[in-house]
Design a protein around this motif. Structure first.
Motif, PDB file in Angstrom:
ATOM      1  N   GLN A 170       0.837  -1.180   0.000  1.00 29.09           N
ATOM      2  CA  GLN A 170       0.000   0.000   0.000  1.00 29.09           C
ATOM      3  C   GLN A 170       0.888   1.251   0.000  1.00 29.09           C
ATOM      4  N   PRO A 171       0.359   2.406  -0.459  1.00 33.08           N
ATOM      5  CA  PRO A 171       1.185   3.622  -0.446  1.00 33.08           C
ATOM      6  C   PRO A 171       1.742   3.943   0.942  1.00 33.08           C
ATOM      7  N   ASP A 172       1.026   3.665   2.007  1.00 27.07           N
ATOM      8  CA  ASP A 172       1.544   3.929   3.354  1.00 27.07           C
ATOM      9  C   ASP A 172       2.758   3.061   3.654  1.00 27.07           C
ATOM     10  N   ASP A 173       2.746   1.827   3.164  1.00 24.76           N
ATOM     11  CA  ASP A 173       3.905   0.951   3.391  1.00 24.76           C
ATOM     12  C   ASP A 173       5.126   1.453   2.635  1.00 24.76           C
ATOM     13  N   VAL A 174       4.938   1.933   1.412  1.00 20.75           N
ATOM     14  CA  VAL A 174       6.055   2.486   0.646  1.00 20.75           C
ATOM     15  C   VAL A 174       6.595   3.737   1.329  1.00 20.75           C
ATOM     16  N   GLN A 175       5.712   4.538   1.886  1.00 19.75           N
ATOM     17  CA  GLN A 175       6.141   5.745   2.601  1.00 19.75           C
ATOM     18  C   GLN A 175       7.028   5.387   3.792  1.00 19.75           C
ATOM     19  N   LYS A 176       6.670   4.354   4.514  1.00 19.64           N
ATOM     20  CA  LYS A 176       7.480   3.956   5.674  1.00 19.64           C
ATOM     21  C   LYS A 176       8.848   3.435   5.237  1.00 19.64           C
ATOM     22  N   ALA A 183      16.338   8.267   6.088  1.00 15.94           N
ATOM     23  CA  ALA A 183      16.810   8.709   7.412  1.00 15.94           C
ATOM     24  C   ALA A 183      18.304   8.492   7.573  1.00 15.94           C
ATOM     25  N   GLN A 184      18.863   7.611   6.726  1.00 14.81           N
ATOM     26  CA  GLN A 184      20.303   7.410   6.787  1.00 14.81           C
ATOM     27  C   GLN A 184      21.080   8.516   6.077  1.00 14.81           C
ATOM     28  N   VAL A 185      20.341   9.358   5.297  1.00 12.18           N
ATOM     29  CA  VAL A 185      20.988  10.435   4.547  1.00 12.18           C
ATOM     30  C   VAL A 185      20.549  11.800   5.075  1.00 12.18           C
ATOM     31  N   PHE A 186      19.270  11.952   5.360  1.00  9.32           N
ATOM     32  CA  PHE A 186      18.717  13.219   5.831  1.00  9.32           C
ATOM     33  C   PHE A 186      18.238  13.053   7.261  1.00  9.32           C
ATOM     34  N   ARG A 187      18.158  14.193   7.936  1.00  9.33           N
ATOM     35  CA  ARG A 187      17.695  14.186   9.313  1.00  9.33           C
ATOM     36  C   ARG A 187      16.174  14.369   9.324  1.00  9.33           C
ATOM     37  N   ASP A 188      15.485  13.429   9.945  1.00  4.75           N
ATOM     38  CA  ASP A 188      14.018  13.460  10.083  1.00  4.75           C
ATOM     39  C   ASP A 188      13.319  13.800   8.755  1.00  4.75           C
ATOM     40  N   PRO A 189      13.499  12.990   7.730  1.00  4.61           N
ATOM     41  CA  PRO A 189      12.843  13.292   6.439  1.00  4.61           C
ATOM     42  C   PRO A 189      11.323  13.137   6.544  1.00  4.61           C
ATOM     43  N   GLN A 190      10.642  14.047   5.866  1.00  3.58           N
ATOM     44  CA  GLN A 190       9.178  13.996   5.786  1.00  3.58           C
ATOM     45  C   GLN A 190       8.796  13.585   4.360  1.00  3.58           C
ATOM     46  N   VAL A 191       8.217  12.382   4.228  1.00  3.11           N
ATOM     47  CA  VAL A 191       7.952  11.800   2.917  1.00  3.11           C
ATOM     48  C   VAL A 191       6.441  11.619   2.734  1.00  3.11           C
ATOM     49  N   THR A 192       5.974  11.970   1.533  1.00  2.80           N
ATOM     50  CA  THR A 192       4.571  11.749   1.152  1.00  2.80           C
ATOM     51  C   THR A 192       4.545  10.924  -0.127  1.00  2.80           C
ATOM     52  N   VAL A 193       3.754   9.836  -0.120  1.00  2.00           N
ATOM     53  CA  VAL A 193       3.655   8.938  -1.272  1.00  2.00           C
ATOM     54  C   VAL A 193       2.187   8.811  -1.677  1.00  2.00           C
ATOM     55  N   SER A 194       1.923   8.977  -2.965  1.00  2.00           N
ATOM     56  CA  SER A 194       0.575   8.780  -3.518  1.00  2.00           C
ATOM     57  C   SER A 194       0.697   8.188  -4.919  1.00  2.00           C
ATOM     58  N   VAL A 195      -0.384   7.605  -5.391  1.00  2.00           N
ATOM     59  CA  VAL A 195      -0.398   7.005  -6.728  1.00  2.00           C
ATOM     60  C   VAL A 195      -0.885   8.070  -7.702  1.00  2.00           C
ATOM     61  N   ALA A 196       0.003   8.459  -8.625  1.00  2.00           N
ATOM     62  CA  ALA A 196      -0.355   9.485  -9.611  1.00  2.00           C
ATOM     63  C   ALA A 196      -1.103   8.900 -10.805  1.00  2.00           C
ATOM     64  N   SER A 197      -0.829   7.650 -11.132  1.00  2.00           N
ATOM     65  CA  SER A 197      -1.480   7.015 -12.282  1.00  2.00           C
ATOM     66  C   SER A 197      -1.639   5.522 -11.990  1.00  2.00           C
ATOM     67  N   PHE A 198      -2.901   5.055 -12.069  1.00  2.00           N
ATOM     68  CA  PHE A 198      -3.204   3.641 -11.821  1.00  2.00           C
ATOM     69  C   PHE A 198      -3.178   2.910 -13.164  1.00  2.00           C
ATOM     70  N   ARG A 199      -2.144   2.085 -13.370  1.00  2.00           N
ATOM     71  CA  ARG A 199      -1.994   1.414 -14.659  1.00  2.00           C
ATOM     72  C   ARG A 199      -1.731  -0.081 -14.531  1.00  2.00           C
ATOM     73  N   SER A 200      -1.600  -0.597 -13.336  1.00  2.00           N
ATOM     74  CA  SER A 200      -1.236  -2.005 -13.184  1.00  2.00           C
ATOM     75  C   SER A 200      -2.437  -2.939 -13.267  1.00  2.00           C
ATOM     76  N   LYS A 201      -3.625  -2.451 -12.945  1.00  2.00           N
ATOM     77  CA  LYS A 201      -4.809  -3.305 -12.918  1.00  2.00           C
ATOM     78  C   LYS A 201      -5.929  -2.622 -13.694  1.00  2.00           C
ATOM     79  N   GLN A 202      -6.704  -3.445 -14.416  1.00  2.00           N
ATOM     80  CA  GLN A 202      -7.837  -2.913 -15.172  1.00  2.00           C
ATOM     81  C   GLN A 202      -8.841  -4.025 -15.445  1.00  2.00           C
ATOM     82  N   VAL A 203     -10.079  -3.606 -15.635  1.00  2.00           N
ATOM     83  CA  VAL A 203     -11.150  -4.510 -16.035  1.00  2.00           C
ATOM     84  C   VAL A 203     -11.695  -4.011 -17.365  1.00  2.00           C
ATOM     85  N   TYR A 204     -12.443  -4.871 -18.039  1.00  2.00           N
ATOM     86  CA  TYR A 204     -12.956  -4.552 -19.363  1.00  2.00           C
ATOM     87  C   TYR A 204     -14.488  -4.630 -19.340  1.00  2.00           C
TER      88      TYR A 204
END
Length: 399
Positions: A170-176, A183-204
């Motif tokens: 899920q996007p929350d898992d990718v964010q974590k 965190a190994q490069v930046f101090r207290d990074p604030q990250v936001t993850v969202s799906v910009a385009s849904f292309r992996s699944k579709q129905v007809y």
């Protein structure tokens, strides 16, 4: 010697021959009239096409070298009891084929081909890794949105992190995962993850919808109604009682009207990636209306798939009051099957229209309205009189 013979003796020879020819023609016409009357008296018993109403009709089957086999087609009167019986048979609870389609909505899981929009606050230099943020005039509708594309292996490439596996997350898992890696490069990074385009699944969605084609599966649960709504909704020719859902090697027939009648909510049907939903047209399940009606045609069912006998007669412009015998209305069912059946309705009384309004037809039924006795007699006369006139003309010419 009678008066006629005296007259023939006193007239000249040429006139006498004309009178004799006239007498012969008169006798021939009298004989032809007697023969036609005898034929019409026989036709008055069973003239032309007229269906009887016994308990059954003998039907011969077989062709070629095989001898014909006789089978009795039962005829059943349309009554209140019959309508109740047929209605109970149609609503008998059974193991529904679409029961396995019911499911609970689940969160969207990222898959190959999806485009993720990742923002690391206070680090604008990482935004450039997502590509241009403004679409160009040459961009097409199926081009991916700006962002990070998940490759076919389900991996994601991100600066300072490298390659991480994000498929089935899920996007929350990718964010974590990104937050822990940055965190190994930046101090207290604030990250936001969202799906910009849904292309992996579709129905007809195909068939009688306004915009048939592929429908991408996104974070909104892909229910049956959601898929039809994204396809533009049902068209005017759609039969909502005949829908087919193809999932893998299995096909499921979906009847929305029957499901609602059973108290089942069609919105609980969840579509999966790769499903094909086909909405069938109503003209594939029509009823043939023939005989003495004002407009013989193929009557189409309603949008919910229902079609009563009165609906079919109404679409055909009602019965012809001049030629129809309202007492001889028939419904032929299963004509192509091994066990056909015929239903009879005496529609002379207005009360019978209540029965016709409650009697539900099935696809490919045949509704036939027979003609009255005067119409049959007129049709027999129209067939006999040309032959009689031709015979009289030939007899006169030969004399």
């Amino acid at each position: 010697m009678n008066y006629a013979e005296v007259v023939l003796v006193t007239v000249p020879g040429k006139c006498r021959e004309k009178i004799k020819r006239a007498n012969r023609a008169y006798r021939l016409r009298a004989l032809a009239l007697l023969a036609s009357c005898a034929a019409l008296s026989a036709c008055s018993v069973a003239p032309g096409m007229r269906m009887q109403t016994p308990a059954s009709i003998p039907v011969s089957a077989g062709s070629g070298k095989n001898p014909p086999e006789r089978a009795d087609v039962p005829i059943t009167e349309i009554t209140i009891d019959l309508i109740k019986q047929l209605r109970n048979q149609a609503t008998i609870p059974s193991v529904s084929a679409d029961a396995g389609l019911f499911a609970t909505p689940t969160p969207y899981l990222i898959g190959p081909g999806d485009v993720l929009q990742i923002t690391v606050w206070d680090h604008p230099e990482l935004v450039e890794a997502q590509g241009p943020q403004v679409s160009t005039p040459s961009s097409r509708a199926y081009d991916p949105a700006p962002g990070h594309i998940v490759d076919q292996n389900g991996d994601l490439q991100f600066p300072y992190v490298g390659k991480i596996h994000v498929a089935s997350l899920q996007p929350d898992d990718v964010q974590k995962k990104l937050t822990a890696a940055l965190a190994q490069v930046f101090r207290d990074p604030q990250v936001t993850v969202s799906v910009a385009s849904f292309r992996s699944k579709q129905v007809y969605v195909d068939g009688e919808v306004r915009v048939p084609g592929s429908v991408p599966v996104n974070d909104v649960p892909m229910t049956l109604y959601e898929a039809v709504s994204r396809a533009g909704g049902f068209s005017a020719t759609a039969d909502q009682s005949h829908m087919v859902l193809v999932r893998g090697a299995n096909s499921y027939r979906i009847d929305l009207s029957a499901m609602i009648a059973r108290g089942e909510n069609p919105s609980r049907i969840m579509l999966r990636n790769g499903d094909l939903l086909r909405v069938l047209p109503r003209d594939q399940n029509g009823v043939y209306v023939m005989g003495e009606v004002n407009k013989p045609l193929t009557a189409l069912p309603m949008r919910d798939g229902s079609l009563s006998l009165s609906d079919a007669i109404s679409q055909a412009g009602s019965i012809n009051s001049n030629t129809a015998d309202a007492a001889q209305m028939y419904v032929i069912r299963g004509a192509l099957n091994a066990e056909p059946h015929v239903f009879h309705l005496d529609a002379r009384s207005p009360v019978s229209m209540v029965l016709a309004n409650q009697f539900q037809l099935q696809p490919n039924d045949v509704v036939y309205v027979d003609g009255n006795g005067l119409v049959r007699l007129n049709r027999v006369l129209s067939l006999l009189l040309p032959a009689v006139n031709a015979g009289l003309t030939a007899a006169v010419l030969t004399k």
